[in-house]
Enzyme design. Structure first.
Site, PDB file in Angstrom:
ATOM      1  N   HIS A  24      52.826  50.159  61.032  1.00 25.78           N
ATOM      2  CA  HIS A  24      53.801  49.513  60.145  1.00 25.78           C
ATOM      3  C   HIS A  24      54.806  50.530  59.600  1.00 25.78           C
ATOM      4  O   HIS A  24      55.128  50.510  58.402  1.00 25.78           O
ATOM      5  CB  HIS A  24      53.128  48.803  58.951  1.00 25.78           C
ATOM      6  CG  HIS A  24      51.910  48.017  59.315  1.00 25.78           C
ATOM      7  ND1 HIS A  24      50.913  47.727  58.413  1.00 25.78           N
ATOM      8  CD2 HIS A  24      51.534  47.458  60.464  1.00 25.78           C
ATOM      9  CE1 HIS A  24      49.976  47.031  59.008  1.00 25.78           C
ATOM     10  NE2 HIS A  24      50.319  46.855  60.262  1.00 25.78           N
ATOM     11  N   HIS A  78      37.274  42.852  55.709  1.00 30.81           N
ATOM     12  CA  HIS A  78      38.730  42.772  55.511  1.00 30.81           C
ATOM     13  C   HIS A  78      39.306  42.046  56.725  1.00 30.81           C
ATOM     14  O   HIS A  78      38.981  42.384  57.861  1.00 30.81           O
ATOM     15  CB  HIS A  78      39.250  44.211  55.409  1.00 30.81           C
ATOM     16  CG  HIS A  78      40.718  44.404  55.314  1.00 30.81           C
ATOM     17  ND1 HIS A  78      41.585  43.474  54.798  1.00 30.81           N
ATOM     18  CD2 HIS A  78      41.490  45.474  55.677  1.00 30.81           C
ATOM     19  CE1 HIS A  78      42.818  43.966  54.848  1.00 30.81           C
ATOM     20  NE2 HIS A  78      42.792  45.162  55.383  1.00 30.81           N
ATOM     21  N   GLU A  80      42.442  41.895  57.864  1.00 29.96           N
ATOM     22  CA  GLU A  80      43.623  42.394  58.575  1.00 29.96           C
ATOM     23  C   GLU A  80      43.268  42.572  60.053  1.00 29.96           C
ATOM     24  O   GLU A  80      42.163  43.039  60.389  1.00 29.96           O
ATOM     25  CB  GLU A  80      44.102  43.724  57.958  1.00 29.96           C
ATOM     26  CG  GLU A  80      45.449  44.132  58.527  1.00 29.96           C
ATOM     27  CD  GLU A  80      46.095  45.330  57.812  1.00 29.96           C
ATOM     28  OE1 GLU A  80      45.513  45.867  56.859  1.00 29.96           O
ATOM     29  OE2 GLU A  80      47.208  45.707  58.238  1.00 29.96           O
ATOM     30  N   ASP A  82      43.620  44.600  62.376  1.00 31.03           N
ATOM     31  CA  ASP A  82      43.092  45.836  62.974  1.00 31.03           C
ATOM     32  C   ASP A  82      41.567  45.899  62.852  1.00 31.03           C
ATOM     33  O   ASP A  82      40.936  46.703  63.537  1.00 31.03           O
ATOM     34  CB  ASP A  82      43.757  47.100  62.388  1.00 31.03           C
ATOM     35  CG  ASP A  82      43.726  47.181  60.889  1.00 31.03           C
ATOM     36  OD1 ASP A  82      43.635  46.126  60.226  1.00 31.03           O
ATOM     37  OD2 ASP A  82      43.803  48.299  60.352  1.00 31.03           O
ATOM     38  N   HIS A 145      42.678  47.417  50.892  1.00 35.71           N
ATOM     39  CA  HIS A 145      44.114  47.461  50.963  1.00 35.71           C
ATOM     40  C   HIS A 145      44.790  46.107  50.756  1.00 35.71           C
ATOM     41  O   HIS A 145      45.916  46.010  50.276  1.00 35.71           O
ATOM     42  CB  HIS A 145      44.414  48.091  52.345  1.00 35.71           C
ATOM     43  CG  HIS A 145      45.672  47.859  53.019  1.00 35.71           C
ATOM     44  ND1 HIS A 145      45.786  47.481  54.323  1.00 35.71           N
ATOM     45  CD2 HIS A 145      46.931  47.989  52.552  1.00 35.71           C
ATOM     46  CE1 HIS A 145      47.039  47.387  54.670  1.00 35.71           C
ATOM     47  NE2 HIS A 145      47.745  47.693  53.615  1.00 35.71           N
ATOM     48  N   ASP A 164      38.832  50.042  54.795  1.00 35.77           N
ATOM     49  CA  ASP A 164      40.009  50.919  54.679  1.00 35.77           C
ATOM     50  C   ASP A 164      39.789  52.067  53.687  1.00 35.77           C
ATOM     51  O   ASP A 164      40.373  53.152  53.829  1.00 35.77           O
ATOM     52  CB  ASP A 164      41.232  50.112  54.223  1.00 35.77           C
ATOM     53  CG  ASP A 164      41.864  49.321  55.356  1.00 35.77           C
ATOM     54  OD1 ASP A 164      41.722  49.721  56.524  1.00 35.77           O
ATOM     55  OD2 ASP A 164      42.518  48.302  55.059  1.00 35.77           O
ATOM     56  N   TYR A 192      46.625  58.810  54.455  1.00 36.14           N
ATOM     57  CA  TYR A 192      46.295  57.386  54.517  1.00 36.14           C
ATOM     58  C   TYR A 192      46.454  56.756  53.127  1.00 36.14           C
ATOM     59  O   TYR A 192      47.064  55.700  52.964  1.00 36.14           O
ATOM     60  CB  TYR A 192      44.861  57.226  55.016  1.00 36.14           C
ATOM     61  CG  TYR A 192      44.471  55.803  55.315  1.00 36.14           C
ATOM     62  CD1 TYR A 192      44.583  55.292  56.593  1.00 36.14           C
ATOM     63  CD2 TYR A 192      44.002  54.963  54.305  1.00 36.14           C
ATOM     64  CE1 TYR A 192      44.237  53.978  56.871  1.00 36.14           C
ATOM     65  CE2 TYR A 192      43.664  53.650  54.569  1.00 36.14           C
ATOM     66  CZ  TYR A 192      43.779  53.169  55.856  1.00 36.14           C
ATOM     67  OH  TYR A 192      43.449  51.870  56.114  1.00 36.14           O
ATOM     68  N   HIS A 223      38.377  53.297  59.714  1.00 38.35           N
ATOM     69  CA  HIS A 223      39.315  54.150  60.458  1.00 38.35           C
ATOM     70  C   HIS A 223      38.824  55.593  60.360  1.00 38.35           C
ATOM     71  O   HIS A 223      38.450  56.060  59.285  1.00 38.35           O
ATOM     72  CB  HIS A 223      40.723  54.130  59.850  1.00 38.35           C
ATOM     73  CG  HIS A 223      41.424  52.819  59.932  1.00 38.35           C
ATOM     74  ND1 HIS A 223      41.822  52.250  61.113  1.00 38.35           N
ATOM     75  CD2 HIS A 223      41.821  51.973  58.952  1.00 38.35           C
ATOM     76  CE1 HIS A 223      42.444  51.108  60.866  1.00 38.35           C
ATOM     77  NE2 HIS A 223      42.449  50.905  59.561  1.00 38.35           N
TER      78      HIS A 223
HETATM   79 FE1  FEO Z   1      44.112  47.035  55.913  1.00 39.80          FE
HETATM   80 FE2  FEO Z   1      42.898  48.997  58.379  1.00 39.80          FE
HETATM   81  O1  FEO Z   1      43.487  47.417  57.618  1.00 39.80           O
END
Ligand code: FEO
Length: 388
Positions: A24, A78, A80, A82, A145, A164, A192, A223
């Site tokens: 992003h 989460h 999202e 990813d 996040h 995250d 990050y 991550h």
């Molecule tokens: Fe908020 Fe790694 O997704």
């Protein structure tokens, strides 16, 4: 594609994204990973999954341990994409799996992306899940996040599956901090935070307090590498960043046309030098925005400069101010500066942007017609020294 054993009955089954270079607009120069974890117990649990393009890799890694159709529980910390991009592929094979999500918002996000056909269980902070010999506790960490973020704590192993939170965009063939480069991991975790979590620092602070008394031996984020030997360090880093601790430090960001604005940037740096305040001079065309923000995050001073062209500031400074506004590092003292030929609006525009962010000016904007003379350079340096 094989799973990696994290401890008895617990496996990493995620994917490494070696080629990710933008998240992003955040420059991810070290790639990333989408970590998913498989826990083998009477009930088989999958925590988080992967970005859509990596679903085959996930399924292969799961299959190296257990038939994916045997998964009973999917914990979606989460929604999202990813971390949830393969959810329909898993439920297509694990047809009776129940998906645990954080609050009504977690359910809403999952349904928005993946449809209304899943068996969803909504949980909140303090809710528990027993899978046989293992007990999990859910802890909601909204806005670290997205509004649905939560973390999951495995009591018997003292593992925090943190999604995250504590993550880094860091692709490594190693799964644990001690096998990777821990310094890169810490730097990437700070980057990050600066580029993902910073605008939600109040919520991050609440998350730190929520986790404060938890005995954690392993932090398994979604991550990057898994924290085992550096748990204390990464928790301390998060406490510091969430508390918005700043240092006597300056970041000077500029663009230039014919070197005049660059000369002003160096005159400003001379003032910080004279006061023994560490500084960085950054050409906005050379350093990615995401690295500049990481430096600004713990700085007390920010100077931004652009010459005026076509009655406005140069486009990369405008873009940087836009990026800065979104991430909203609070409480800075600023210097707006630049050169001009006839109208000089760019410097006032920079000032206006920084005023809107409620930053405090160190002094009035520095405007120089065409080229700064030696006397003007000295004046600029001395006038800043007086104010620091
Ligand atoms: Fe908020 Fe790694 O997704």
């Amino acid at each position: 594609m094989k799973a990696t054993k994290i401890s008895d009955n617990i496996y990493w089954v995620g994917a490494i994204d070696w080629n990710l270079r933008s998240f992003h607009g955040y420059d991810t120069s070290n790639g990333s990973s989408y970590n998913a974890y498989l826990i083998i117990d009477e009930k088989i649990t999958l925590i988080d999954n992967v970005k859509e393009g990596f679903k085959q890799e996930l399924l292969e890694r799961i299959a190296s341990v257990v038939d994916p159709s045997k998964i009973d529980i999917i914990i979606s910390n989460h929604g999202e994409p990813d971390h949830s991009g393969a959810i329909n592929d898993i439920t297509n094979v694990a047809k009776n799996a129940t998906i645990y999500v954080s609050g009504a918002v977690g359910e809403k996000i999952l349904k928005a992306y993946y449809g209304d056909t899943h068996d969803i269980k909504v949980v909140k902070t303090g809710d528990k899940l027993n899978t046989g010999k293992y007990n999990f506790t859910f802890l909601q960490t909204p806005f670290v996040h997205w509004p649905d973020n939560m973390v999951t704590y495995l009591e018997e192993e003292k593992i925090l599956f943190s999604n995250d939170c504590f993550g880094q965009h860091y692709a490594s063939s190693s799964r644990f901090d001690y096998n990777a480069d821990p310094q890169i991991a810490i730097i990437e975790a700070r980057k990050y935070y600066a580029n993902i979590v910073l605008p939600y620092s109040k919520q991050a602070l609440k998350a730190c307090k929520l986790l404060e008394d938890l005995q954690i031996d392993i932090i398994a984020p979604s991550h990057g590498i898994i924290w085992k030997e550096y748990v204390k360090e990464i928790r301390a880093q998060y406490d510091e960043m969430a508390n918005r601790v700043t240092r006597e430090k300056a970041v000077i960001v500029y663009d230039t046309m014919y070197d005049s604005t660059r000369k002003i940037a160096y005159a400003i740096a001379d003032a910080f030098d004279a006061k023994n305040i560490p500084y960085q001079i950054i050409d906005v065309n050379v350093t990615p925005f995401s690295d500049i923000i990481t430096e600004i995050m713990d700085s007390k001073y920010l100077a931004i400069g652009s010459p005026t062209a076509n009655n406005v500031m140069l486009p990369n400074i405008a873009g940087f101010l836009h990026y800065l506004k979104g991430l909203n590092p609070t409480g800075l003292k600023y210097i707006a500066f630049g050169s001009y030929g006839w109208s000089g609006q760019s410097i006032d525009m920079i000032k206006q942007s920084l005023d809107e962010m409620k930053y405090e000016p160190v002094l009035d904007p520095i405007k120089v017609l065409y080229v700064p003379s030696k006397e003007q350079i000295l004046d600029i340096t001395n006038s800043i020294i007086e104010k620091l």
